[in-house]
Motif scaffolding. Structure first.
Motif, PDB file in Angstrom:
ATOM      1  N   PRO A  90     106.727 155.897 -50.055  1.00  0.00           N
ATOM      2  CA  PRO A  90     105.684 155.220 -49.268  1.00  0.00           C
ATOM      3  C   PRO A  90     104.628 154.518 -50.095  1.00  0.00           C
ATOM      4  O   PRO A  90     104.046 153.514 -49.644  1.00  0.00           O
ATOM      5  CB  PRO A  90     105.080 156.354 -48.429  1.00  0.00           C
ATOM      6  CG  PRO A  90     105.411 157.623 -49.166  1.00  0.00           C
ATOM      7  CD  PRO A  90     106.733 157.362 -49.807  1.00  0.00           C
ATOM      8  N   ASN A  91     104.340 155.010 -51.308  1.00  0.00           N
ATOM      9  CA  ASN A  91     103.260 154.430 -52.109  1.00  0.00           C
ATOM     10  C   ASN A  91     103.719 153.306 -53.028  1.00  0.00           C
ATOM     11  O   ASN A  91     102.888 152.683 -53.697  1.00  0.00           O
ATOM     12  CB  ASN A  91     102.563 155.515 -52.930  1.00  0.00           C
ATOM     13  CG  ASN A  91     101.782 156.480 -52.061  1.00  0.00           C
ATOM     14  OD1 ASN A  91     101.220 156.078 -51.040  1.00  0.00           O
ATOM     15  ND2 ASN A  91     101.753 157.744 -52.444  1.00  0.00           N
ATOM     16  N   THR A  93     105.560 149.549 -53.626  1.00  0.00           N
ATOM     17  CA  THR A  93     105.824 148.313 -52.891  1.00  0.00           C
ATOM     18  C   THR A  93     107.334 148.108 -52.767  1.00  0.00           C
ATOM     19  O   THR A  93     108.122 148.725 -53.499  1.00  0.00           O
ATOM     20  CB  THR A  93     105.209 147.098 -53.601  1.00  0.00           C
ATOM     21  OG1 THR A  93     105.902 146.897 -54.851  1.00  0.00           O
ATOM     22  CG2 THR A  93     103.726 147.306 -53.845  1.00  0.00           C
ATOM     23  N   LYS A 126     104.063 144.327 -50.352  1.00  0.00           N
ATOM     24  CA  LYS A 126     103.534 145.328 -49.417  1.00  0.00           C
ATOM     25  C   LYS A 126     104.069 146.712 -49.763  1.00  0.00           C
ATOM     26  O   LYS A 126     105.208 146.853 -50.222  1.00  0.00           O
ATOM     27  CB  LYS A 126     103.927 144.972 -47.981  1.00  0.00           C
ATOM     28  CG  LYS A 126     103.214 143.746 -47.440  1.00  0.00           C
ATOM     29  CD  LYS A 126     103.563 143.526 -45.971  1.00  0.00           C
ATOM     30  CE  LYS A 126     102.780 142.351 -45.395  1.00  0.00           C
ATOM     31  NZ  LYS A 126     103.097 142.145 -43.956  1.00  0.00           N
ATOM     32  N   ARG A 127     103.240 147.717 -49.522  1.00  0.00           N
ATOM     33  CA  ARG A 127     103.675 149.099 -49.751  1.00  0.00           C
ATOM     34  C   ARG A 127     104.640 149.507 -48.649  1.00  0.00           C
ATOM     35  O   ARG A 127     104.550 149.081 -47.503  1.00  0.00           O
ATOM     36  CB  ARG A 127     102.482 150.039 -49.818  1.00  0.00           C
ATOM     37  CG  ARG A 127     101.567 149.730 -50.993  1.00  0.00           C
ATOM     38  CD  ARG A 127     100.622 150.861 -51.288  1.00  0.00           C
ATOM     39  NE  ARG A 127      99.709 150.489 -52.372  1.00  0.00           N
ATOM     40  CZ  ARG A 127     100.013 150.553 -53.665  1.00  0.00           C
ATOM     41  NH1 ARG A 127     101.210 150.985 -54.038  1.00  0.00           N
ATOM     42  NH2 ARG A 127      99.141 150.199 -54.576  1.00  0.00           N
ATOM     43  N   CYS A 128     105.587 150.360 -49.031  1.00  0.00           N
ATOM     44  CA  CYS A 128     106.675 150.713 -48.125  1.00  0.00           C
ATOM     45  C   CYS A 128     106.192 151.426 -46.859  1.00  0.00           C
ATOM     46  O   CYS A 128     106.833 151.353 -45.819  1.00  0.00           O
ATOM     47  CB  CYS A 128     107.706 151.575 -48.851  1.00  0.00           C
ATOM     48  SG  CYS A 128     108.565 150.682 -50.167  1.00  0.00           S
ATOM     49  N   ARG A 129     105.036 152.127 -46.956  1.00  0.00           N
ATOM     50  CA  ARG A 129     104.545 152.830 -45.773  1.00  0.00           C
ATOM     51  C   ARG A 129     104.146 151.863 -44.665  1.00  0.00           C
ATOM     52  O   ARG A 129     104.043 152.257 -43.498  1.00  0.00           O
ATOM     53  CB  ARG A 129     103.375 153.729 -46.148  1.00  0.00           C
ATOM     54  CG  ARG A 129     102.148 153.017 -46.693  1.00  0.00           C
ATOM     55  CD  ARG A 129     100.957 153.966 -46.782  1.00  0.00           C
ATOM     56  NE  ARG A 129      99.820 153.344 -47.457  1.00  0.00           N
ATOM     57  CZ  ARG A 129      99.528 153.531 -48.721  1.00  0.00           C
ATOM     58  NH1 ARG A 129     100.282 154.324 -49.470  1.00  0.00           N
ATOM     59  NH2 ARG A 129      98.476 152.925 -49.261  1.00  0.00           N
ATOM     60  N   SER A 130     103.916 150.599 -45.013  1.00  0.00           N
ATOM     61  CA  SER A 130     103.525 149.610 -44.004  1.00  0.00           C
ATOM     62  C   SER A 130     104.709 148.846 -43.427  1.00  0.00           C
ATOM     63  O   SER A 130     104.543 148.052 -42.504  1.00  0.00           O
ATOM     64  CB  SER A 130     102.532 148.615 -44.609  1.00  0.00           C
ATOM     65  OG  SER A 130     103.165 147.793 -45.583  1.00  0.00           O
ATOM     66  N   TYR A 131     105.903 149.087 -43.954  1.00  0.00           N
ATOM     67  CA  TYR A 131     107.074 148.341 -43.505  1.00  0.00           C
ATOM     68  C   TYR A 131     107.596 148.867 -42.168  1.00  0.00           C
ATOM     69  O   TYR A 131     107.593 150.078 -41.903  1.00  0.00           O
ATOM     70  CB  TYR A 131     108.210 148.460 -44.525  1.00  0.00           C
ATOM     71  CG  TYR A 131     108.105 147.531 -45.716  1.00  0.00           C
ATOM     72  CD1 TYR A 131     107.588 146.254 -45.606  1.00  0.00           C
ATOM     73  CD2 TYR A 131     108.565 147.945 -46.966  1.00  0.00           C
ATOM     74  CE1 TYR A 131     107.515 145.413 -46.697  1.00  0.00           C
ATOM     75  CE2 TYR A 131     108.501 147.110 -48.067  1.00  0.00           C
ATOM     76  CZ  TYR A 131     107.973 145.844 -47.918  1.00  0.00           C
ATOM     77  OH  TYR A 131     107.903 145.018 -49.014  1.00  0.00           O
ATOM     78  N   SER A 132     108.097 147.960 -41.359  1.00  0.00           N
ATOM     79  CA  SER A 132     108.846 148.333 -40.160  1.00  0.00           C
ATOM     80  C   SER A 132     110.235 148.796 -40.577  1.00  0.00           C
ATOM     81  O   SER A 132     110.632 148.669 -41.746  1.00  0.00           O
ATOM     82  CB  SER A 132     108.974 147.126 -39.232  1.00  0.00           C
ATOM     83  OG  SER A 132     109.758 146.110 -39.869  1.00  0.00           O
ATOM     84  N   ASN A 135     112.183 145.932 -42.088  1.00  0.00           N
ATOM     85  CA  ASN A 135     111.810 145.581 -43.453  1.00  0.00           C
ATOM     86  C   ASN A 135     112.265 146.623 -44.461  1.00  0.00           C
ATOM     87  O   ASN A 135     112.614 146.295 -45.597  1.00  0.00           O
ATOM     88  CB  ASN A 135     110.301 145.374 -43.545  1.00  0.00           C
ATOM     89  CG  ASN A 135     109.882 144.007 -43.031  1.00  0.00           C
ATOM     90  OD1 ASN A 135     110.641 143.045 -43.115  1.00  0.00           O
ATOM     91  ND2 ASN A 135     108.684 143.921 -42.484  1.00  0.00           N
ATOM     92  N   ARG A 136     112.272 147.899 -44.060  1.00  0.00           N
ATOM     93  CA  ARG A 136     112.830 148.922 -44.960  1.00  0.00           C
ATOM     94  C   ARG A 136     114.318 148.654 -45.194  1.00  0.00           C
ATOM     95  O   ARG A 136     114.826 148.829 -46.308  1.00  0.00           O
ATOM     96  CB  ARG A 136     112.625 150.321 -44.369  1.00  0.00           C
ATOM     97  CG  ARG A 136     111.184 150.769 -44.318  1.00  0.00           C
ATOM     98  CD  ARG A 136     111.066 152.275 -44.102  1.00  0.00           C
ATOM     99  NE  ARG A 136     111.732 152.733 -42.891  1.00  0.00           N
ATOM    100  CZ  ARG A 136     111.164 152.782 -41.695  1.00  0.00           C
ATOM    101  NH1 ARG A 136     109.895 152.388 -41.552  1.00  0.00           N
ATOM    102  NH2 ARG A 136     111.828 153.228 -40.640  1.00  0.00           N
TER     103      ARG A 136
END
Length: 296
Positions: A90-91, A93, A126-132, A135-136
């Motif tokens: 999550p932390n 990108t 973008k950091r992975c925790r913000s991905y839908s 996007n993941r």
């Protein structure tokens, strides 16, 4: 052709659940091989055995000429994998994840990475925790497709993607095939498998129940005919291979198997044809034909 994936009588159980029950699968070099089956049929278990994540209870599994359990370190240098449910750090990108996976493999193509980021419209900062979820999924796809892998194991690779991105994936898959790479494609999107696959294997209850090209599979099933005739409707009731015959005035509808298709169309033509529509079975119909009987 060289066989890059081959399993014989592969078996795997989880307690009382028999996930694989004598599975025989063969994938040839340079082909896109569709791998179809509903949830619980054994698709993901098969892929995990091929990845060396699970050890089969019985049978053999070969990947790129090596044993899928004992030679997995060497095999992993030559394959790429995309799961349908992607979990990322999550932390980090998206770009950092792609680069990390590339360094682990040692074969990241930076030019291809940049091109794929653009084609999949992914912001790598973008950091992975913000991905839908979509996007993941793109992160996993870019990381895999930017490698120089010989074999791609793709388990629901377009899960969460919109239709536009599904089309991008299809284009990239065709390009990989054109380069001589091999893809094992497991997907619930039957139209995607139908567009891309050279051959298809249908799995049911841990066994392959049908395998072949789409044309070969269609020859084993019936074609739907709809015809509008000018004259007296021909008698098809007693013709071999004809089923589901209905008449509505001069409109005739029926199904016929491949061996009797020519004779049936010739019989209809005798009455004089204003319109004729022949519809071979879709992949969805072929797939359902292997399951509906069991469900009933």
């Amino acid at each position: 052709m060289t066989t890059v994936i081959e399993t014989h009588n592969l078996a795997k159980s989880f307690g009382r659940t028999r996930a694989l029950d004598g599975l025989d699968l063969s994938v040839e070099e340079g082909e896109v091989h569709g791998f179809l089956g509903p949830n619980g049929a054994g698709k993901t278990t098969t892929i995990r055995v091929l990845l060396g994540l699970l050890k089969a209870d019985a049978g053999t599994a070969s990947v790129l000429g090596g044993n899928a359990w004992t030679d997995i370190e060497e095999i992993h240098r030559r394959i790429a994998y995309v799961p349908g449910d992607v979990t990322l750090w999550p932390n980090l990108t998206g770009g950092e994840v792609i680069d990390l996976l590339g360094r682990l493999r040692g074969d990241l193509d930076k030019d291809r990475r940049a091109l794929l980021l653009e084609r999949f419209d992914l912001d790598p900062t973008k950091r992975c925790r913000s991905y839908s979820k979509g996007n993941r999924q793109k992160v996993a796809l870019v990381a895999a497709l930017a490698s120089r892998a010989e074999l791609f194991l793709l388990d629901e690779p377009t899960a969460g993607l919109d239709p536009l991105m599904e089309a991008v994936f299809s284009d990239v898959a065709r390009e990989l095939k054109g380069e001589g790479r091999t893809i094992l494609l497991s997907s619930h999107i039957l139209s995607e498998v139908e567009r891309l696959s050279d051959r298809i294997s249908i799995i049911r209850a841990g066994r392959i129940v049908e395998v072949g090209t789409l044309d070969e599979m269609r020859k084993l099933h019936t074609t739907s005919i709809s015809a509008s005739v000018r004259g007296l409707a021909p008698s098809l009731d007693t013709m071999p291979g004809v089923t589901n015959l209905t008449r509505d005035g001069r409109l005739i509808r029926f199904s016929v198997d491949a061996d009797n298709l020519d004779a049936a169309v010739a019989a209809v033509a005798v009455a004089g044809v204003d319109s004729l529509v022949c519809e071979p079975p879709t992949l969805e119909e072929l797939f359902l034909s292997k399951y509906e009987g069991g469900v009933r």
